[in-house]
Design a protein around this motif. Structure first.
Motif, PDB file in Angstrom:
ATOM      1  N   PHE B 110     -47.334  69.236  -0.976  1.00 46.17           N
ATOM      2  CA  PHE B 110     -46.253  68.590  -1.728  1.00 46.17           C
ATOM      3  C   PHE B 110     -45.033  69.511  -1.769  1.00 46.17           C
ATOM      4  O   PHE B 110     -43.910  69.099  -1.504  1.00 46.17           O
ATOM      5  CB  PHE B 110     -46.697  68.283  -3.159  1.00 46.17           C
ATOM      6  CG  PHE B 110     -47.302  66.923  -3.329  1.00 46.17           C
ATOM      7  CD1 PHE B 110     -46.551  65.776  -3.106  1.00 46.17           C
ATOM      8  CD2 PHE B 110     -48.615  66.778  -3.726  1.00 46.17           C
ATOM      9  CE1 PHE B 110     -47.109  64.519  -3.262  1.00 46.17           C
ATOM     10  CE2 PHE B 110     -49.184  65.526  -3.883  1.00 46.17           C
ATOM     11  CZ  PHE B 110     -48.433  64.388  -3.648  1.00 46.17           C
ATOM     12  N   ALA B 111     -45.290  70.777  -2.121  1.00 43.42           N
ATOM     13  CA  ALA B 111     -44.189  71.738  -2.248  1.00 43.42           C
ATOM     14  C   ALA B 111     -43.485  71.944  -0.913  1.00 43.42           C
ATOM     15  O   ALA B 111     -42.283  72.187  -0.870  1.00 43.42           O
ATOM     16  CB  ALA B 111     -44.719  73.068  -2.778  1.00 43.42           C
ATOM     17  N   ASN B 112     -44.238  71.835   0.180  1.00 37.08           N
ATOM     18  CA  ASN B 112     -43.660  72.045   1.509  1.00 37.08           C
ATOM     19  C   ASN B 112     -43.053  70.781   2.108  1.00 37.08           C
ATOM     20  O   ASN B 112     -42.731  70.765   3.299  1.00 37.08           O
ATOM     21  CB  ASN B 112     -44.737  72.571   2.469  1.00 37.08           C
ATOM     22  CG  ASN B 112     -45.064  74.031   2.214  1.00 37.08           C
ATOM     23  OD1 ASN B 112     -44.424  74.675   1.394  1.00 37.08           O
ATOM     24  ND2 ASN B 112     -46.053  74.544   2.898  1.00 37.08           N
ATOM     25  N   ASP B 113     -42.958  69.745   1.287  1.00 31.20           N
ATOM     26  CA  ASP B 113     -42.372  68.474   1.766  1.00 31.20           C
ATOM     27  C   ASP B 113     -43.133  67.875   2.936  1.00 31.20           C
ATOM     28  O   ASP B 113     -42.548  67.221   3.794  1.00 31.20           O
ATOM     29  CB  ASP B 113     -40.893  68.668   2.189  1.00 31.20           C
ATOM     30  CG  ASP B 113     -39.976  68.771   0.997  1.00 31.20           C
ATOM     31  OD1 ASP B 113     -40.096  67.925   0.107  1.00 31.20           O
ATOM     32  OD2 ASP B 113     -39.164  69.707   0.960  1.00 31.20           O
ATOM     33  N   ARG B 114     -44.433  68.121   2.986  1.00 21.26           N
ATOM     34  CA  ARG B 114     -45.232  67.530   4.068  1.00 21.26           C
ATOM     35  C   ARG B 114     -45.462  66.046   3.819  1.00 21.26           C
ATOM     36  O   ARG B 114     -45.828  65.321   4.723  1.00 21.26           O
ATOM     37  CB  ARG B 114     -46.609  68.186   4.162  1.00 21.26           C
ATOM     38  CG  ARG B 114     -46.580  69.686   4.240  1.00 21.26           C
ATOM     39  CD  ARG B 114     -46.137  70.161   5.589  1.00 21.26           C
ATOM     40  NE  ARG B 114     -46.545  71.536   5.805  1.00 21.26           N
ATOM     41  CZ  ARG B 114     -46.061  72.308   6.743  1.00 21.26           C
ATOM     42  NH1 ARG B 114     -45.138  71.865   7.568  1.00 21.26           N
ATOM     43  NH2 ARG B 114     -46.492  73.539   6.874  1.00 21.26           N
TER      44      ARG B 114
END
Lengths: 395, 181
Positions: B110-114
Motif C-alpha cells: 500500500f505504502a509503495n503504491d503497488r
C-alpha cells in the motif's frame, strides 16, 4: 538490490511571496482563462481577504465574473451542485478557491462537475475515476496548515446518505497555489498555532511513516525547520509578514511531503476525534503528536532522531548523544506545545480541550482503527493500543 | 538467449501462482470466518451482502468474497454477482506476486503504491486486518512475519495449529466440492 520503491508527484506551480496575488491575472491568461469564479466562505470575505485578490485582478483588467462566498465548514454535495450551476449560468471558465480546507475542497469538487458535466458529484467519488484534465483551477490558502493547495484529494459530505465522499485524482491538483503573506496576516493566535502544528504534524508523520521517500523527506525536513524557527516568532509578532510567509511555505512544503508519503496514527486519532467531539483538526494534531511518537518510538527511533536537527538546530543536535536524539525530538515538540499553551492556551491534553469526556475514548479508538491513514503507521495498532494512546493523551 | 526462452514460462508460472493464491485465499477467508471469533467480530461491522474484491489490473485474476451476515464470508471465485463494494487492485501482476509470495508486506505494498483501493477506505482497512489475521494463522510464523506488519504476540502455537488445521481442511473440502461440481 532492495525492494525500495516510491512515487512522487507534484505538478502544482507554487507562486509564493510578496505581491504573489498580482501574478494571478498573468497565470490565468497563460491558461486561456478570462472569466474566473471565486469560491470562498463568509469568514474570508468578512476578514477582507478577498479585496486584495479582486484588486489584483481588476488592476490587470481581469474581471472576476462571480463570487460564491457561502461555503460551509463541512461542504456538501448540494453546495457543490449549486456552485456549479452558477458557474455554468455565468459562463465562467476557471475557478479560484480562496480559503481553508473546506473552500479548497469545494473548489476541487466544483471543478469536477463543471469539467466532466452533470449535477451529481457522487458519481465521481473514489480513486482514479477522473480520466481527463479539468478546468483551470487556482488556490489561494488563507490558513497555513492544511496543505490542501498541493493535495490531490477532496472530501465532500453527501447529506442524503450522511457519508463523506472522498475524491482522489491527480487532476484535482490545482494549476497554481498562490502563497501570499497578506492572506494569513490577520489569523488569530489560536488558529495560527493550531494550523502551524497541523503542518508540523504533516511533516513529522511524512518523515516517520511507512511511505517516506527521499523526496518527501526533503520537503518534510524543510517544513519542520521553518515551523520550528518561525512559529513562536509569529505568535509574538503576528504582523510580521516574513514570518507569516515562512509558515505558509512550510504548510505547502508539508502538504507536498504528506501527499506523497501519507500520514499515520496521529491523523487516524485526529480524524476520529474531529468527527466525534467536533474539535478542530489542527488542535487534534498538536494534541496527539507527542503521544503517538512515543507509541511508535522503537519503530522510528532513527528517523525521529534525525528530526532533532530541524527541530532544535545543529548545536543541540550535535550535543545530544545519538541514542537520545529521538526522545529529545519528542521533548522539543512538547516544549513547543507548552510555549503555545502559554501564548494562546492551545490544549495539550484531551482534558484541557474541555470538549471531550473520558467515556468517549473507546468510541474514538474504534473509529480511529478504521481510518485509512492507520495503514501507513509504522507500527501495528490494535484497539487496545489506540485506547492506551488516548488514555495518555487524556490528562 | 536461454533467459529469453525461459521468460514466457516464468510469466506463465507467475500468473498461475497468483491465480492459485487468490483461490486459496478466497476459500481461506470463508473458512477463517467460520472458525475464528475475532475475524467474525471484524466482519460483523461490514454490511450484509458487502462484496470485497482483490484483483490484478486490468482484467487479471480476481478474488471475490461476500459478507453473508453474522461475520461469515462466502467465496464467489473470480466472478461477482454485482459490482464490488470495495476493490483492492494490484496495478500489475508483478506487484501481486510480490505480495502473494510474501516478498512484500501488504502494508508496504500500500505504502509503495503497488495497489489502489476503490470504495470505502474504512472497509478496506478492516478487510486488511482480516487478511493479516488469516495470514498469521495459515502461514508458518517465519513467513507470516514477512507478510504482516506485526505478528500478533497473543497468537500462541496451539491456537495457531488448531485454527490452521481447521482452515486448511475447509479449504481442501471446498476445492474438492468445486471440482466435483
Amino acid at each position: 538490490m532492495t525492494n525500495t520503491y516510491y512515487e512522487f508527484f507534484c505538478p502544482v506551480k507554487v507562486i509564493a511571496g510578496k505581491a504573489a496575488l498580482e501574478h494571478i491575472p498573468y497565470e490565468l491568461t497563460g491558461l486561456a482563462a478570462k472569466r474566473p469564479m471565486i469560491v470562498t466562505d463568509k469568514g474570508v470575505r468578512a476578514a477582507g481577504l478577498l479585496d486584495p485578490v479582486i484588486a489584483a485582478c481588476e488592476e490587470s483588467g481581469l474581471e472576476i465574473i462571480s463570487i460564491y462566498d457561502d461555503v460551509p465548514p463541512d461542504s456538501s454535495t448540494t453546495v457543490v451542485r449549486d456552485i456549479a450551476a452558477i458557474y455554468r449560468k455565468e459562463k465562467c471558465d476557471s475557478i479560484i478557491a480562496v480559503g481553508g480546507g473546506s473552500a479548497i475542497d469545494t473548489g476541487k469538487a466544483v471543478n469536477i462537475l463543471v469539467s466532466e458535466g452533470g449535477t451529481d458529484i457522487a458519481k465521481y467519488a473514489g480513486a482514479g475515476v477522473l480520466k481527463h484534465p479539468l478546468k483551470p483551477f487556482f488556490v489561494v490558502p488563507t490558513t497555513a496548515g492544511t496543505g490542501s493547495e498541493v493535495t490531490s484529494v477532496a472530501v465532500i459530505t453527501d447529506e442524503k446518505k450522511g457519508v463523506k465522499l472522498p475524491f482522489t485524482s491527480s487532476f484535482l491538483l490545482p494549476n497554481a497555489a498562490i502563497i501570499d503573506p497578506r492572506m494569513t496576516l490577520t489569523l488569530p493566535p489560536h488558529i495560527t498555532a493550531a494550523t502551524a502544528m497541523d503542518a508540523m504534524t504533516h511533516a513529522v508523520e511524512s518523515f516517520t511513516c511507512m511511505a517516506k521517500n527521499p523526496l518527501s523527506d526533503a520537503y518534510a525536513t524543510a517544513a519542520i525547520k521553518k515551523v520550528s524557527q518561525s512559529l513562536l516568532h509569529v505568535m509574538d509578532n503576528p504582523k510580521d509578514s516574513d514570518g507569516r510567509l515562512e509558515l505558509a511555505q512550510a504548510s505547502t512544503m508539508a502538504g507536498i511531503a504528506f501527499s506523497n508519503s501519507m500520514v499515520g496514527l496521529v491523523h487516524s486519532l485526529g480524524h476520529a476525534t474531529g468527527a466525534i467531539c467536533h474539535l478542530p483538526h489542527g488542535l487534534c494534531m498538536s494534541l496527539y503528536l507527542p503521544y503517538v511518537l512515543e507509541y511508535n518510538l522503537e519503530t522510528i527511533r532513527q528517523p525521529l532522531g534525525e528530526l532533532l536537527l530541524y527541530l532544535e538546530g545543529p548545536e543541540i543536535y550535535a550535543a545530544t548523544p545519538a541514542s537520545r536524539r529521538a526522545e529529545a525530538s519528542i521533548s522539543a515538540l512538547r516544549k513547543l506545545r507548552d510555549a503555545l499553551y502559554k501564548r494562546c492556551q492551545l490544549p495539550r491534553t484531551l482534558k484541557e480541550t474541555g470538549k471531550v469526556s473520558e467515556d468517549q475514548l473507546d468510541h474514538i479508538a474504534e473509529m480511529a482503527l478504521d481510518d485509512g491513514s492507520i495503514m501507513f503507521n509504522p507500527k501495528e495498532v490494535s484497539l487496545k493500543d489506540a485506547r492506551a494512546v488516548l488514555q495518555r493523551a487524556w490528562a | 538467449m536461454l533467459a529469453k526462452r525461459i521468460q514466457p514460462l516464468a510469466f506463465q508460472a507467475r500468473r498461475l501462482y497468483v491465480e492459485l493464491m487468490f483461490q486459496v485465499m478466497g476459500r481461506a477467508l470463508q473458512a477463517v470466518s467460520e472458525v475464528d471469533s475475532e475475524v467474525q467480530g471484524e466482519a460483523q461491522a461490514l454490511p450484509k451482502g458487502f462484496l470485497f474484491e482483490m484483483m490484478v489490473m486490468p482484467e487479471g485474476a480476481k478474488l471475490i468474497v461476500e459478507h453473508i451476515g453474522n461475520g461469515r464470508f462466502h467465496y464467489h471465485g473470480g466472478s461477482a454477482p454485482r459490482p464490488a463494494d470495495v476493490s483492492i487492485k494490484f496495478k500489475h501482476i508483478a506487484h501481486a506476486f510480490l505480495v502473494l509470495s510474501f516478498q512484500e508486506k501488504t502494508a508496504v505494498a500500500f505504502a509503495n503504491d503497488r495497489m489502489l483501493v476503490d470504495g470505502d477506505v474504512s472497509y478496506a482497512v478492516r478487510m486488511t486486518r482480516i487478511l493479516n489475521r488469516l495470514e498469521s494463522f495459515i502461514l508458518p510464523k517465519i513467513i507470516a512475519k514477512r507478510a504482516v506488519k506485526e505478528y500478533p504476540e497473543n497468537l500462541h502455537l496451539p491456537e495457531k495449529l488448531i485454527s490452521a488445521a481447521q482452515i486448511y481442511l475447509k479449504v481442501a473440502t471446498h476445492f474438492v466440492q468445486t471440482a466435483r461440481a
